[in-house]
Motif scaffolding. Sequence first.
Motif, PDB file in Angstrom:
ATOM      1  N   PHE A 134      -9.664  16.421  21.522  1.00  0.00           N
ATOM      2  CA  PHE A 134     -11.030  16.416  21.003  1.00  0.00           C
ATOM      3  C   PHE A 134     -11.181  17.404  19.845  1.00  0.00           C
ATOM      4  O   PHE A 134     -10.542  18.460  19.837  1.00  0.00           O
ATOM      5  N   PRO A 135     -12.037  17.074  18.878  1.00  0.00           N
ATOM      6  CA  PRO A 135     -12.410  18.089  17.888  1.00  0.00           C
ATOM      7  C   PRO A 135     -12.956  19.319  18.604  1.00  0.00           C
ATOM      8  O   PRO A 135     -13.574  19.208  19.672  1.00  0.00           O
ATOM      9  N   GLU A 136     -12.746  20.473  18.028  1.00  0.00           N
ATOM     10  CA  GLU A 136     -13.077  21.732  18.690  1.00  0.00           C
ATOM     11  C   GLU A 136     -14.504  21.777  19.224  1.00  0.00           C
ATOM     12  O   GLU A 136     -14.748  22.209  20.355  1.00  0.00           O
ATOM     13  N   GLU A 137     -15.472  21.303  18.453  1.00  0.00           N
ATOM     14  CA  GLU A 137     -16.870  21.415  18.874  1.00  0.00           C
ATOM     15  C   GLU A 137     -17.242  20.456  20.003  1.00  0.00           C
ATOM     16  O   GLU A 137     -18.308  20.587  20.610  1.00  0.00           O
ATOM     17  N   LEU A 138     -16.355  19.484  20.307  1.00  0.00           N
ATOM     18  CA  LEU A 138     -16.645  18.533  21.382  1.00  0.00           C
ATOM     19  C   LEU A 138     -15.972  18.905  22.691  1.00  0.00           C
ATOM     20  O   LEU A 138     -16.242  18.279  23.721  1.00  0.00           O
ATOM     21  N   VAL A 139     -15.095  19.894  22.673  1.00  0.00           N
ATOM     22  CA  VAL A 139     -14.345  20.243  23.883  1.00  0.00           C
ATOM     23  C   VAL A 139     -15.267  20.738  24.989  1.00  0.00           C
ATOM     24  O   VAL A 139     -15.174  20.301  26.149  1.00  0.00           O
TER      25      VAL A 139
END
Length: 389
Positions: free
Chosen positions: A249-254
């Motif tokens: 996942f992109p960092e902000e979605l983790v």
Amino acid sequence: MKLADRMNVLGTESAFEVLAKARALEAEGRSIIHLEIGEPDFDTPEHIRRATIDAMQAGHTHYVPAPGIPLLREACVDFLERFDRMKTSADRIIVTPGAKPIMFLAIGILAGPGDEIVYPDPGFPMYESLTKFFGATPVPYPLREENEFRVDPQELKSLVGPKTKLIILNTPHNPCGSALTKEDCEAIAEIAIANDTTVLTDEVYWALTYGGEHHSVLEIPEMHERTILLDGWSKTFAMTGWRLGFGVFPEELVEPATRLVINTVSCTSAFSQHGAAAALTGPWDEVEMMKKEFDARRQLIVDGLNAIDGISCVDPGGAFYVFPSIRELGVDSKTVMNHIMEKAGVACLWGSAFGAQGEGYLRFSYANSQDNIKAALDAIGSTIGEVRA
């Protein structure tokens, strides 16, 4: 008891529906050749089973971190880098019980009423079903036989707009077996970047690519922070019953994805994650053996279908499915599917089960022995004329 309204839009997976019908016929004494279910007919490699048993015996039977054990998350990172798929970090890996939850997480944290999700048609039924379940609007992009069932970037571009929260890709593709080219991926990436849109790339069949290399939008560096990669163990390592998948996942979605995992499944079973790590770090020879055998079956079924009057089949680039046209028969695909089941004793799926664009086609899985595929082709060839309009 009245169900929530959202249950009215939640679909199912047609393969299991047909499998149940086939099992009922078998219970009556009929012989059925199963070409409907997307499941490798090989055993899980022994070293994976052994690692799992050892982990269980060692006491790995308790709760573990929701996104996965560090051992496995690191193994995923190394695995992706070893095959030149992407460079990432363990804190972006989320392990789930099966790959389907990655779809659930991606759609659930990104889309809701008023949003749109663009997905392939024909395509895996869960893309549309989950989109509707979360209240978003599904927007299909057609995959056409004349384009080898690949994405037409210009057509995709016309469907992506301000309401688009997610573009779903699947390569190699279920049900068509098509595989995106490098040029396809570059064009899709350009569309996603221009529209500031997230991409979910379902690459669960990535290891089963024939006649060329696997390509992904993740080959474009700018896509790493706007792409969710879906992968798993079921198809590559013949581990369907293990229910193991992972997403990058992109960092902000983790964090939101992890929160949703905690609210649903808590975590993935501890001991199975040790087996999953053994799969990623262990020998690759059995995967190559399976791929070689699938390739031989692919050639067998494509040639055999093209030899049957009224059926034509393009050569798939990956996975273990063919999606032959039956339009020349002049009969709807579900009728033909039922005829083949009843008269030929062969279970397959009707094309429109994967979307409106699939009408006029059937899906066969060649995850069965060459002898059974030959028998199925003979039976279809001898009975298909009875259903012609």
